[in-house]
Motif scaffolding. Sequence first.
Motif, PDB file in Angstrom:
ATOM      1  N   PHE A 110     -12.526   7.005  -3.017  1.00  0.00           N
ATOM      2  CA  PHE A 110     -11.512   7.670  -3.849  1.00  0.00           C
ATOM      3  C   PHE A 110     -12.067   8.072  -5.199  1.00  0.00           C
ATOM      4  O   PHE A 110     -11.823   9.160  -5.694  1.00  0.00           O
ATOM      5  N   PHE A 114      -6.759   5.710   3.028  1.00  0.00           N
ATOM      6  CA  PHE A 114      -5.947   5.144   1.949  1.00  0.00           C
ATOM      7  C   PHE A 114      -5.229   3.881   2.401  1.00  0.00           C
ATOM      8  O   PHE A 114      -5.060   2.948   1.619  1.00  0.00           O
ATOM      9  N   PHE A 138      -7.811  11.203   5.272  1.00  0.00           N
ATOM     10  CA  PHE A 138      -7.670  10.657   3.923  1.00  0.00           C
ATOM     11  C   PHE A 138      -6.555   9.611   3.866  1.00  0.00           C
ATOM     12  O   PHE A 138      -6.718   8.529   3.300  1.00  0.00           O
ATOM     13  N   GLY A 178      -0.086  10.106  -4.061  1.00  0.00           N
ATOM     14  CA  GLY A 178      -0.976  10.480  -2.972  1.00  0.00           C
ATOM     15  C   GLY A 178      -2.428  10.143  -3.212  1.00  0.00           C
ATOM     16  O   GLY A 178      -3.312  10.856  -2.776  1.00  0.00           O
ATOM     17  N   GLY A 179      -2.682   9.043  -3.893  1.00  0.00           N
ATOM     18  CA  GLY A 179      -4.052   8.578  -4.023  1.00  0.00           C
ATOM     19  C   GLY A 179      -4.849   9.256  -5.109  1.00  0.00           C
ATOM     20  O   GLY A 179      -6.039   9.504  -4.963  1.00  0.00           O
ATOM     21  N   ARG A 180      -4.203   9.588  -6.227  1.00  0.00           N
ATOM     22  CA  ARG A 180      -4.928  10.202  -7.333  1.00  0.00           C
ATOM     23  C   ARG A 180      -5.393   9.126  -8.294  1.00  0.00           C
ATOM     24  O   ARG A 180      -4.603   8.546  -9.024  1.00  0.00           O
ATOM     25  N   ILE A 215      -4.293   4.153 -12.960  1.00  0.00           N
ATOM     26  CA  ILE A 215      -3.614   5.428 -12.773  1.00  0.00           C
ATOM     27  C   ILE A 215      -2.960   5.849 -14.072  1.00  0.00           C
ATOM     28  O   ILE A 215      -2.691   5.037 -14.941  1.00  0.00           O
ATOM     29  N   MET A 224       1.996   1.776  -3.383  1.00  0.00           N
ATOM     30  CA  MET A 224       0.900   2.260  -4.210  1.00  0.00           C
ATOM     31  C   MET A 224       0.642   3.735  -3.969  1.00  0.00           C
ATOM     32  O   MET A 224       0.366   4.494  -4.896  1.00  0.00           O
ATOM     33  N   PHE A 225       0.738   4.146  -2.704  1.00  0.00           N
ATOM     34  CA  PHE A 225       0.499   5.549  -2.360  1.00  0.00           C
ATOM     35  C   PHE A 225       1.526   6.438  -3.066  1.00  0.00           C
ATOM     36  O   PHE A 225       1.188   7.483  -3.622  1.00  0.00           O
ATOM     37  N   LEU A 282       3.106   5.670  -5.723  1.00  0.00           N
ATOM     38  CA  LEU A 282       2.893   5.519  -7.158  1.00  0.00           C
ATOM     39  C   LEU A 282       1.760   6.384  -7.680  1.00  0.00           C
ATOM     40  O   LEU A 282       1.823   6.942  -8.770  1.00  0.00           O
ATOM     41  N   THR A 283       0.696   6.517  -6.907  1.00  0.00           N
ATOM     42  CA  THR A 283      -0.454   7.291  -7.354  1.00  0.00           C
ATOM     43  C   THR A 283      -0.309   8.745  -6.947  1.00  0.00           C
ATOM     44  O   THR A 283      -1.249   9.505  -6.996  1.00  0.00           O
ATOM     45  N   THR A 342       0.825  -1.204   0.000  1.00  0.00           N
ATOM     46  CA  THR A 342       0.000   0.000   0.000  1.00  0.00           C
ATOM     47  C   THR A 342       0.857   1.251   0.000  1.00  0.00           C
ATOM     48  O   THR A 342       0.558   2.226  -0.691  1.00  0.00           O
ATOM     49  N   ARG A 399     -14.295  11.081  -4.612  1.00  0.00           N
ATOM     50  CA  ARG A 399     -13.508  12.267  -4.267  1.00  0.00           C
ATOM     51  C   ARG A 399     -12.882  12.854  -5.531  1.00  0.00           C
ATOM     52  O   ARG A 399     -12.921  14.061  -5.774  1.00  0.00           O
ATOM     53  N   GLN A 400     -12.310  11.952  -6.342  1.00  0.00           N
ATOM     54  CA  GLN A 400     -11.668  12.385  -7.571  1.00  0.00           C
ATOM     55  C   GLN A 400     -12.664  13.078  -8.491  1.00  0.00           C
ATOM     56  O   GLN A 400     -12.367  14.104  -9.087  1.00  0.00           O
ATOM     57  N   LEU A 416      -5.749  -1.644  -0.072  1.00  0.00           N
ATOM     58  CA  LEU A 416      -5.486  -2.959  -0.656  1.00  0.00           C
ATOM     59  C   LEU A 416      -5.954  -4.119   0.217  1.00  0.00           C
ATOM     60  O   LEU A 416      -5.772  -5.267  -0.125  1.00  0.00           O
TER      61      LEU A 416
END
Lengths: 318, 287
Positions: free
Chosen positions: B167, B125, B121, A312-314, B286, A306-307, A309-310, A303, B170-171, B129
Motif C-alpha cells: 500500500f 486489503f 487490490f 478504500g485504502g488510501r 491516514i 478500516m477500509f 475509514l481510509t 478491516t 502503491r500510494q 490487519l
Amino acid sequence: MRPSAAKSIGLRDVEASSYLRPRLSNLARERIAGYLFIAPDAIGLLIFVAGPMLLSLSLGFFSVSGFGEYSFVGLDNYRRMLADPLFWRSLTVTIIYVVALVPLLYATGLGLALLAKENSRFNTVVRSLMFMPQTVSLVVVGLVWQVLLIDKIGLITRFGGVFGLGSISWLGDPRFALATVIAISVWFLMGFYMLIFLGGLHDIPREYYEAARIDGAGPVQSFLKITLPLLQPTSFFVLLVSTVAAVCGSQTFDLIYVMTKGGPANSTSLAIYYIYQQAFLFNEYGYAAAMASVLVVILMALTVLMFLLTKGGRFTYG
Amino acid sequence: MANAAANPLAEVDATQRAMLRPVQLVLYLASVMLSLIAVAPLFWMVSMSLKPTDEVFRTNLVPHHSTLDNFVYVFTKVDFLRDLWNTFFVSASVTVIALIFHSMAGYALARLRFPGRDAIFLAMFSTFLISQPVIIVPLFVLTRALGMLDSYAGLIIPSIFNAFGIFMLRQFYLAIPRELEEAALIDGAGYFRIWFSIILPLSRPILSALAILFFLANWNNFLWPLTVTSSQDLWVVQVAIASFHEQYNGSWNYIMAASTVVAAPTIIMFVIFQKRIIESIKTSGIK
C-alpha cells in the motif's frame, strides 16, 4: 476501456500515425505485465496470509494430531471452548488488557505529541528518545523489565520501597501482574502513537490557531474546538490500530512468554498466548485454531471498518 | 485605527507570554522526565551488562568496576555469532525480496491496467490487519505441509508477504508523474525495463525507509522463528536469548550482556536513520 487506456498512456496525438497497429498489442502487453508484476505478491499473500486465514476458520472443525493427521469433529472444539474455564479466563484477561491499553495509548500518544509538537531541536531529540523503545525487540524489553521488577532487589521494586511499596511482587502477584504488563506495553508502544498523532497535528493549519487566539480563545478552548475535531481521522486510525495491537500485537505473546508464561494464576494469560500454549505445548492444533478463528472474525470486521475509514485504502506517504 | 486594534492584541500577547513562561518550564521538565523514562531501562540494561556478578543489583548506574567478562562469557558459552548471522541473513533476505515484490506489485496496482486489478487490490486489503500471531497455528500447519519446517525457507518465505508495504508503495507510485514512463513507452521500452530503470530509482527514498522498518521488524521477530525452528543451528538471536534466559535464570549480568548484543544493532540503526524512520512513521497514518 480501450480509448481511455490509449488516452492516458498519452498516445492520443500519435494514434493516427504508425502507432495505430501496435496499440492493440500494447494493451495486451500492459495486461500481461500487470499480471506478471502482481503475481509474486498475490500468490504469496494467498498462500501465507489468506490461506492461513481461511484455514483457521476451517481447522477448528478438525482434530489435528501432532503428526498432521486430521479427523473431522464438527463443533466439538467450539463446544469445548465454551466449557473451558481457562478459555474464558484468557478472554477476560484479553478484554481487560484491551479496555485498559487502548485509552492509555490514546492518552499517552496524544499527550506526548502535544508536548513535542513544535519543531525544535529539543523536540527532535525528545521524539527520538520516546520512540527508542520501539526499536528494541520485545524479548529484550521483557528481560529488562523483568530484571527491573525482581522481588526485593529489582531497581523499580526498590524505588517502590521509598513509597512503602517495597514488598510488592509486581510480576508475581496475581493482583498486580496484568497491570504491570499493561504498563510495560504502554511504555513500549506510546512512541509509535505519538508519531502518528504528530503527523495528524502537523496537518492542522497554523492559521486556525492564530485566528482562534485573536478571537480570545485560550489553549484549552483551541484544543477542544480545533485540535480534537480536526484530529478525528487520526484518532479513529489510532483507536483502530491500537485495538488490533492490543488483541494480537506481538507484545501480547513476546512479553508474556518471556516474563510470566501466563501466570501467576493465569492472571496474564492473554488469548494469543493461550492459543500458542494449546497448539505448541499440548499439540491441540484444532482446538487452538478454533479459538484463533474467533479473533480472525473480529479482525475481519475491523478491516472492513478500516477500509471504509481510509476511503478504500488510501494511505499517505511524504 | 490600526494602532488601536493592534495594541490590545499586543498586550494580550505580552501577558500570555509572561504567564506561559513558568508553564513552558514545567512542560520542558515533563519532556525531559518522560524521555528519561523511555530510555532509562535501556541504559540500565547496558549498565548491568558491564557489571561484575557481585555488583549487578547495586543501584549505581555507572559500574564501579566495569568489565567485559559478561560479553566474553556469552560468546564462549553460546554460539552467539551463528545466531547473529542467522538473524542477519533472514532479516536481510526478507527485506530485499519483500521490497522487490512489493515495488512490482505497487507499480502494477498504481499504473498498469488489467482486468481484475481492483478486485485483487481489495483482496490484498482484506489481509491488512492480520498479523502473524493470529494465524500462527494454521501458518505452522501449512508450513509443515509444505515441508519447510526447520529451514531457512521456512524462516524467510512466510515473513515476506504483507499488505502494508504494497500500500505504501502503491500510494507513492500514484503520485509520480506519468510523463517519464510515457516517453520511455514511446521509445519502445518494455514494462520491466520501465520499472527497473525508471520506477525503482525514483522510489529510493520510500524503499530505504521501508527497508529500515522491515529489517528492524524481522530482526526483532520472535514468535515465528520460535515456532518454525527446532534445531539450534537455525536459531535467531531472539530465540537464543529467550532460551539463554531459561537456562541461566538468575545470572542477570550474562542475560543483560546478551540482550545488549541483540539490541545494539537496532538501536544503532535507529540512531543513524532516526530522521527517516520518524518521518516515514509520522506520515503513515491516514489523513
